[in-house]
Design a protein around this motif. Structure first.
Motif, PDB file in Angstrom:
ATOM      1  N   ALA A 220      11.132  37.452  38.404  1.00 52.84           N
ATOM      2  CA  ALA A 220      10.133  38.526  38.473  1.00 52.84           C
ATOM      3  C   ALA A 220       8.906  38.196  37.631  1.00 52.84           C
ATOM      4  O   ALA A 220       7.773  38.506  38.023  1.00 52.84           O
ATOM      5  N   ASP A 221       9.125  37.559  36.468  1.00 52.18           N
ATOM      6  CA  ASP A 221       7.995  37.149  35.627  1.00 52.18           C
ATOM      7  C   ASP A 221       7.154  36.094  36.335  1.00 52.18           C
ATOM      8  O   ASP A 221       5.918  36.153  36.325  1.00 52.18           O
ATOM      9  N   LEU A 222       7.822  35.144  36.944  1.00 53.63           N
ATOM     10  CA  LEU A 222       7.117  34.083  37.653  1.00 53.63           C
ATOM     11  C   LEU A 222       6.338  34.635  38.838  1.00 53.63           C
ATOM     12  O   LEU A 222       5.249  34.164  39.157  1.00 53.63           O
ATOM     13  N   GLY A 223       6.896  35.657  39.470  1.00 53.61           N
ATOM     14  CA  GLY A 223       6.245  36.247  40.632  1.00 53.61           C
ATOM     15  C   GLY A 223       4.950  36.956  40.316  1.00 53.61           C
ATOM     16  O   GLY A 223       4.177  37.260  41.246  1.00 53.61           O
ATOM     17  N   ARG A 224       4.695  37.210  39.043  1.00 58.98           N
ATOM     18  CA  ARG A 224       3.448  37.873  38.650  1.00 58.98           C
ATOM     19  C   ARG A 224       2.356  36.877  38.266  1.00 58.98           C
ATOM     20  O   ARG A 224       1.281  37.286  37.818  1.00 58.98           O
ATOM     21  N   ILE A 225       2.618  35.593  38.433  1.00 59.76           N
ATOM     22  CA  ILE A 225       1.609  34.575  38.138  1.00 59.76           C
ATOM     23  C   ILE A 225       0.760  34.370  39.385  1.00 59.76           C
ATOM     24  O   ILE A 225       1.280  34.044  40.454  1.00 59.76           O
ATOM     25  N   HIS A 226      -0.534  34.553  39.244  1.00 58.07           N
ATOM     26  CA  HIS A 226      -1.420  34.504  40.411  1.00 58.07           C
ATOM     27  C   HIS A 226      -2.606  33.564  40.205  1.00 58.07           C
ATOM     28  O   HIS A 226      -3.697  33.823  40.706  1.00 58.07           O
ATOM     29  N   VAL A 227      -2.370  32.475  39.489  1.00 59.74           N
ATOM     30  CA  VAL A 227      -3.363  31.405  39.428  1.00 59.74           C
ATOM     31  C   VAL A 227      -2.777  30.208  40.171  1.00 59.74           C
ATOM     32  O   VAL A 227      -1.560  30.121  40.358  1.00 59.74           O
ATOM     33  N   PRO A 228      -3.608  29.264  40.636  1.00 61.15           N
ATOM     34  CA  PRO A 228      -3.065  28.086  41.325  1.00 61.15           C
ATOM     35  C   PRO A 228      -2.140  27.281  40.404  1.00 61.15           C
ATOM     36  O   PRO A 228      -2.486  26.996  39.254  1.00 61.15           O
ATOM     37  N   VAL A 229      -0.971  26.930  40.922  1.00 58.53           N
ATOM     38  CA  VAL A 229       0.026  26.190  40.151  1.00 58.53           C
ATOM     39  C   VAL A 229       0.607  25.080  41.017  1.00 58.53           C
ATOM     40  O   VAL A 229       0.958  25.317  42.180  1.00 58.53           O
ATOM     41  N   ALA A 230       0.721  23.892  40.435  1.00 58.04           N
ATOM     42  CA  ALA A 230       1.500  22.811  41.037  1.00 58.04           C
ATOM     43  C   ALA A 230       2.687  22.537  40.126  1.00 58.04           C
ATOM     44  O   ALA A 230       2.509  22.288  38.925  1.00 58.04           O
TER      45      ALA A 230
END
Length: 267
Positions: free
Chosen positions: A200-210
């Motif tokens: 759930a914490d990861l799902g709130r990240i909304h910047v580009p990530v590789a």
């Protein structure tokens, strides 16, 4: 182009390529520590965050390639690492993420892209979660975001050579050169117990990530990396073939190409 150093023989003997003189270099006092930083070049900012027990000099093969691409590159030694000091407070990734923001403020950087390696990747992704307005994107190489993501530790000659280099560099750079063993114990405690991000914490990240992993990584489960890529909205999964946890040192050209490709795709 640097030759391959898959077994880290050259790295153990010599370290990475030497860092050139910086445009700006200094220490920032913050929360019981003095944090070392340096800035090079001009253009869109990218911050390089090194791995646990290492220091910014481990990015020696990446720095010039990024400068040559028209970017401003900022190096930061995490607290207690390299030229940075620490007090007796326990290590935490959140504390080191706050150190990074303080350096950005000191350098008047409103926003930057991040390339993080191992512990540095975790710090960068925590910044993406907690301070997204400061983060253009995160190239997240070789780390976990909860303790279940790590493999059982198995010593190898490559790991031993890297550890040997870290010990030499700590003695040469640190303000407390005789404290390497206690430093390793304190960082290792953090690694065993942190970070603790859930889906759930990861799902709130909304910047580009590789999410990036070497084909033969010694520390991170491939299924954990793929879970991170699934859990972070629109994240991409990149495997670097023929390398391990030490890809920036083993095959710099391949690592640099993947990192620059990611940076070039940022909005």
């Amino acid at each position: 182009m640097e030759p391959h150093d898959d077994e880290l023989i050259r790295f153990e003997e010599q370290g990475a390529a030497a860092l050139p003189p910086a445009s700006v270099e200094g220490h920032l006092g913050r929360d019981g520590a003095r944090i070392w930083y340096a800035s090079y070049g001009a253009g869109p900012a990218v911050i390089l965050l090194h791995g646990g027990l290492g220091h910014s000099g481990n990015w020696g093969y990446q720095l010039q390639a990024l400068i040559d691409s028209g970017r401003r590159v900022v190096l930061i030694d995490s607290r207690g690492h390299g030229r940075s000091t620490r007090d007796i407070s326990p290590y935490s990734y959140e504390l080191m993420a706050a150190d990074v923001l303080a350096v950005m403020d000191e350098l008047h950087l409103e926003k930057a892209a991040f390339i993080g390696w191992s512990d540095g990747a975790c710090i960068a992704l925590i910044l993406a979660a907690t301070a997204p307005s400061r983060v253009e994107g995160v190239f997240f190489f070789a780390c976990n975001m909860d303790p279940s993501g790590t493999l059982e530790f198995v010593p190898t000659p490559v790991i031993d050579r890297c550890f040997s280099r870290h010990a030499k560099d700590y003695a040469a750079l640190s303000a407390t050169p005789d404290d390497f063993n206690s430093f390793v114990e304190a960082v290792s405690l953090m690694m065993r117990t942190e970070p603790n991000y859930q889906a759930a914490d990861l799902g709130r990240i909304h910047v580009p990530v590789a999410i990036v992993l070497g084909e033969h990584d010694e520390f991170i489960k491939p299924e954990h990396a793929e879970y991170l890529a699934r859990s972070i909205p629109d994240a991409e999964m990149i495997y670097l073939r023929g390398v391990s946890h030490f890809a920036p040192l083993q095959r710099p050209a391949e690592f640099n190409a993947a990192a620059l490709s990611f940076l070039d795709r940022l909005p």
